[in-house]
Structures are given as structure tokens and as C-alpha cells.
Design an enzyme around this catalytic site. Structure first.
Site, PDB file in Angstrom:
ATOM      1  N   LYS A  78       0.906  -1.290  -0.064  1.00 35.96           N
ATOM      2  CA  LYS A  78       0.179  -0.027  -0.053  1.00 35.96           C
ATOM      3  C   LYS A  78       0.898   1.201   0.011  1.00 35.96           C
ATOM      4  O   LYS A  78       0.609   2.288  -0.699  1.00 35.96           O
ATOM      5  CB  LYS A  78      -0.914  -0.165   1.144  1.00 35.96           C
ATOM      6  CG  LYS A  78      -1.461   1.527   1.517  1.00 35.96           C
ATOM      7  CD  LYS A  78      -2.312   1.269   2.950  1.00 35.96           C
ATOM      8  CE  LYS A  78      -1.568   1.469   4.059  1.00 35.96           C
ATOM      9  NZ  LYS A  78      -1.408   3.015   4.604  1.00 35.96           N
TER      10      LYS A  78
ATOM     11  N   CYS B 206      -3.293  12.367  12.873  1.00 33.93           N
ATOM     12  CA  CYS B 206      -4.356  11.190  12.683  1.00 33.93           C
ATOM     13  C   CYS B 206      -4.236  10.454  13.998  1.00 33.93           C
ATOM     14  O   CYS B 206      -3.636  11.024  14.918  1.00 33.93           O
ATOM     15  CB  CYS B 206      -3.857  10.452  11.452  1.00 33.93           C
ATOM     16  SG  CYS B 206      -2.388   9.489  11.925  1.00 33.93           S
TER      17      CYS B 206
ATOM     18  N   ASP C 150       4.929   0.105  11.869  1.00 35.68           N
ATOM     19  CA  ASP C 150       3.680  -0.694  11.414  1.00 35.68           C
ATOM     20  C   ASP C 150       3.294  -2.166  11.848  1.00 35.68           C
ATOM     21  O   ASP C 150       2.254  -2.554  11.519  1.00 35.68           O
ATOM     22  CB  ASP C 150       3.592  -0.392   9.910  1.00 35.68           C
ATOM     23  CG  ASP C 150       3.483   1.105   9.490  1.00 35.68           C
ATOM     24  OD1 ASP C 150       3.546   1.375   8.373  1.00 35.68           O
ATOM     25  OD2 ASP C 150       3.276   1.876  10.292  1.00 35.68           O
TER      26      ASP C 150
ATOM     27  N   ARG D  58      -8.338   0.118   5.228  1.00 35.02           N
ATOM     28  CA  ARG D  58      -7.712   1.199   4.474  1.00 35.02           C
ATOM     29  C   ARG D  58      -6.451   0.596   3.968  1.00 35.02           C
ATOM     30  O   ARG D  58      -5.820   0.674   3.023  1.00 35.02           O
ATOM     31  CB  ARG D  58      -7.250   1.949   5.519  1.00 35.02           C
ATOM     32  CG  ARG D  58      -8.498   2.953   6.002  1.00 35.02           C
ATOM     33  CD  ARG D  58      -8.047   4.198   6.777  1.00 35.02           C
ATOM     34  NE  ARG D  58      -7.124   4.912   6.043  1.00 35.02           N
ATOM     35  CZ  ARG D  58      -6.720   6.003   6.279  1.00 35.02           C
ATOM     36  NH1 ARG D  58      -6.798   6.456   7.656  1.00 35.02           N
ATOM     37  NH2 ARG D  58      -5.585   6.822   5.771  1.00 35.02           N
TER      38      ARG D  58
END
Ligand code: EPZ
Length: 430
Positions: free
Chosen positions: A22, A117, A305, A397
């Protein structure tokens, strides 16, 4: 709102195919507008972040033709505006890559400030520092960044931290600047390398991507290309953590094992058996997993991540594990949700102390962000009983066909959107 409902306790077995990265695709799809020729990008993941970015490219007038779920052709020739609407940057932060792409190509760009965010404030000062060094005048007005340059010239830029976004954004603008640019303290992630390789396939002259010094020799213009996005190391690592968490034995296919070295090393420390083949990794577990300590770092260190997903595995590993998040300031929001499932986690600043418990128990929890949501799915598959996860829109997402792929590994997970369906699932699994 949709939910996942999961019956835990099933070891994952079999094989799972990994899709395109991504975070590489977001950069590459933006770079594609830097030429007026047609560009074809293959192996893009069919996830909402990608679809949102393609919407932004169409909005500014680029010709976007979705050939299939994983292939798109783009031409920047029809672009009629260099100004991006706020709705797109709200949907997908990575729209800020349009700054570097349009500044490079049109010497002008107007993009709303991305703002923070769920995992932190996410400033972009290093991006702007790079653009200014290349000769752009930057104004912040009405919540937007206006970048303009009569012409862009090479510069020697030293990043304060190895920022992925800043490295890629500056690389884009510099590839069409006059002269040579050096980016010091550059990020080294595989998706930075992929973004550089793609630009080079369009005729750019970029050397050193993947090291901390990237050298760019500006060119006049870029031409069309066909490019295949690199496999997603974070999607792969997430399935490796899920196999470990459930005491399974399965193969994660279509990966580049080198990209997963930090994750594999930690899973091995915890007691997993990791077998690396050319383009796949087998994960298996023999007995109860043990503790480890994690400190997230820029690549090739342990990826931020992957932090929530491995923390979920550690919640029932023997002993006390310490997880230090050194990249983002608010990436432990999953801890409260795991504690509702019986985990014993103490968060102090940017450190989480995880005291492994015997077993988690199913509960109703909420996905706070993309990777924390994936961590809760892993916890649900580990837990005794049924777990319901709300707000799974965050998970979509970045994970394509997440529940389908997990069912392919034997997990008992369904995507539902009503209490009735949740009850039906519960009746089926008792
Ligand atoms: C990219 O974000 C990824 N997103 C993130 O993945 C990933 O967590 C992150 O890199 C680190 O690997 C995309 O690629 C779309 P950074 P990015 O700039 O580029 C600070 C996911 O889950 N910083 O490397 O925004 C920043 O606050 C997402 O897929 C500045 O201070 O990350 C952070 O503390 C989440 N000023 C650190 O640097 C700047 O100008 C690293 O951020 C830029 C960054």
C-alpha cells in the site's frame, strides 16, 4: 457500521498470498502523473486508501483507467488543476505526495495541510524544508500549502529524521529540478526504493535509494512506463504474527524475506520457527511463546507498522515484554481494547509493559486505527470465545480481503453489519 465477528482458538494453517505494498503504491500512483504519457501500474492492493488516492488523481483531471482490481493505467496529460480539495487529504494523508509531483512537473501545487491522525500529530516540516531548499516558495494559507517555483534547482538536503514521506516527496520534486540534489539521512524503507525505481523506469536519474544518502540528477521530463509494485511487507508481517499468535503452521507467499528480517528475528526470539524460501516464509510454533523486547526504528529496524500486531502476540507470551514506540507518539491505543480481553498492559509514555497472561477472552472491542485494528483481529483469533470488532473501516484502508484471507487459513471470522448477524454467528459457533 460493519463489524468483524471472530471465534478464537483455531491455529492458522495452509497458505496466504500477499498483495502489493500500500505505502509503495500510494507514492507510485502519485508519481505516475509526472509524465503526460500513459503509465500502467500492476499489483496495486485493492484497499480504500488506494481507491481514495485514485479519486484525488481523477479530481485534478488525470485520466485514470482501472483495468482490474490490481492494475490501473494513468495519464497526467489531461490534468487541469494543481489544487487538491480538502476532502481528499482528509481521506488519505498521502495526498501530500501530490505536492512533490505537481511542484516537480508544474512548478506549482496547492494541497491542504494533512493535519494529525489517530497515531500522532504527523507534521510535514521536513517535506517543506526540502521544497524550499529546491527553490520553492511555500505559503500556508487557509489551511492549505501553496508551493511555487520559477524553477527548481538541485540542493543538499539533510533530513532531521529518516522520514519516509519527506524522502519520497523531495525525491519526486528533485527528479525534475535542474542540477543535482543530495538527500542525507534519507529513509531506507522498501517502499522508498520502489518509489525511486519507478521514477527511474520513467527516465529519472536517482541513485542510492535504500541507503541513507540518495543522489538525484534532475532531468527535463519523464516518459511512460509499466511497473509492478513490490509485495507488502507489513501485510506479510501481519499474517506471520497471526500464525504465531494462534500456534499455527502456515506459509506466507509472494514476499521478499529480506524485507521481513526484523519481524522474523523478533518472532524467532519469541520461540517461532521461521523458514525462509525464495519468495515465501513458513511460520510455525512449537509450544508456548516467550517474551521479547521491541523498539520501533526506521527500516531496517523493527517497523512501527508491525508494533501493535506483535504486541497482541506478546499479550499471552510467557514473561514480561517491553515495547518502545519511538516513531509515533500515540500508537498504543489498542492497549485499552486488549485489556478488555484480559491482557495485562501498562503504558507509560512511549513504552508499553506487557505481562503475558494465560489466555485472552473474547469481548466487544473497537478498532482505533489501521494497524491497531489488525492487532485486535489477531487477539480475537487468540482469545477463548467470540470477539466482535467495531469500526473495521480502518482495517479496510490497508488490508485487502482480510477476512477472506484469514478464512483461507482456517480462521472462524465473518464480516457482518447487524446485531442479528452477530447473534447468528454466536449460535453457529457454540
Ligand atoms: C509512512 O508515514 C507510512 N505511511 C506510515 O504507515 C509509516 O508508519 C511511516 O511511514 C513510518 O514507517 C505511508 O507511507 C503512506 P514518516 P510518514 O514521515 O511518511 C516525523 C501505515 O500504517 N516527521 O516516516 O508520514 C513523524 O511525525 C502508516 O501504513 C516529522 O517530524 O512517516 C514521525 O514521528 C501509518 N516531520 C516520524 O517523523 C516531517 O516532516 C516518521 O514519520 C515528517 C515526519
Amino acid at each position: 457500521m460493519e463489524q468483524y465477528v471472530i471465534k478464537g482458538g483455531i491455529p492458522l494453517t495452509g497458505e496466504v498470498e500477499i498483495g502489493g505494498a500500500k505505502n509503495a503504491a500510494l507514492a507510485i500512483l502519485t508519481e505516475a502523473i509526472m509524465t503526460d504519457d500513459t503509465v500502467t501500474i500492476e499489483n496495486i492492493p485493492d484497499v480504500s486508501d488506494i481507491n481514495a488516492l485514485l479519486g484525488a488523481l481523477s479530481y485534478i483531471g488525470a485520466t485514470v483507467d482501472r483495468i482490474d482490481r490490481h492494475t490501473v493505467s494513468i495519464s497526467g496529460e489531461t490534468i487541469k488543476s494543481v489544487s487538491v480539495e480538502y476532502e481528499f487529504i482528509k481521506k488519505i494523508r498521502a495526498s501530500y505526495y501530490l505536492l512533490g509531483a505537481m511542484l516537480g512537473k508544474y512548478k506549482k501545487a496547492e494541497v491542504p495541510l494533512p493535519g494529525g491522525c489517530n497515531i500522532g500529530s504527523r507534521p510535514i516540516d521536513q517535506h517543506l524544508k526540502g521544497f524550499r531548499a529546491l527553490g520553492a516558495v511555500i505559503q500556508i494559507k487557509n489551511g492549505c500549502i501553496l508551493a511555487e517555483a520559477t524553477n527548481l534547482h538541485g540542493a543538499h538536503i539533510y533530513l532531521d529524521m529518516a522520514s519516509v514521506g519527506a524522502t519520497i516527496n523531495i525525491m519526486m520534486a528533485a527528479s525534475l529540478a535542474t542540477g543535482r540534489t543530495i538527500i542525507e539521512n534519507a529513509a531506507r524503507e522498501p517502499h522508498v526504493v520502489d518509489a525511486a525505481n519507478f521514477l527511474n523506469s520513467m527516465g529519472a536519474n536517482i541513485k542510492g535509494a535504500g541507503t541513507e544518502v540518495i543522489r538525484i540528477k534532475g532531468v527535463e521530463k519523464l516518459h511512460g512506463s509499466t511497473y509492478t509494485v513490490v509485495p507488502d511487507m507489513i501485510e506479510a508481517g501481519t499474517y506471520m504474527a497471526a500464525i504465531a499468535a494462534t500456534g499455527g503452521d502456515a506459509i506466507v507467499k509472494n514476499v521478499i524475506p529480506k524485507h521481513l528480517e526484523a519481524t522474523s528475528a523478533k518472532l524467532k526470539e519469541m520461540g517461532c520457527i521461521i523458514e525462509e524460501m525464495d519468495d515465501s516464509i513458513r511460520v510455525s510454533v512449537n509450544g508456548k511463546l516467550g517474551k521479547t523486547h521491541i523498539k520501533t526504528q526506521p527500516y531496517p529496524g523493527f517497523p512501527t507498522d508491525m508494533q501493535p500486531q506483535v504486541a497482541a502476540v506478546l499479550s499471552t507470551s510467557k514473561g514480561i515484554s517491553i515495547v518502545t514506540e519511538s516513531i509515533f507518539e500515540n500508537r498504543f491505543k489498542y492497549a485499552d481494547e486488549l485489556m478488555r480481553m484480559g491482557a495485562n498492559i501498562k503504558v507509560e509514555g512511549n513504552t508499553a509493559i506487557i505481562d503475558g497472561v494465560e489466555q485472552l477472552t473474547g469481548a466487544r472491542v473497537c478498532a482505533p486505527d489501521l494497524r491497531a485494528g489488525a492487532a485486535l483481529v489477531i487477539a480475537g483469533m487468540m482469545a477463548e470465545g467470540v470477539t466482535v470488532i467495531d469500526d473495521i473501516v480502518y482495517i479496510h484502508r490497508g488490508y485487502e480481503d482480510f477476512d477472506e484471507k484469514l478464512r483461507g487459513l482456517g480462521a472462524k471470522i465473518e464480516r457482518v453489519n447487524s446485531e442479528k448477524e452477530i447473534q447468528k454467528f454466536k449460535l453457529e459457533v457454540v
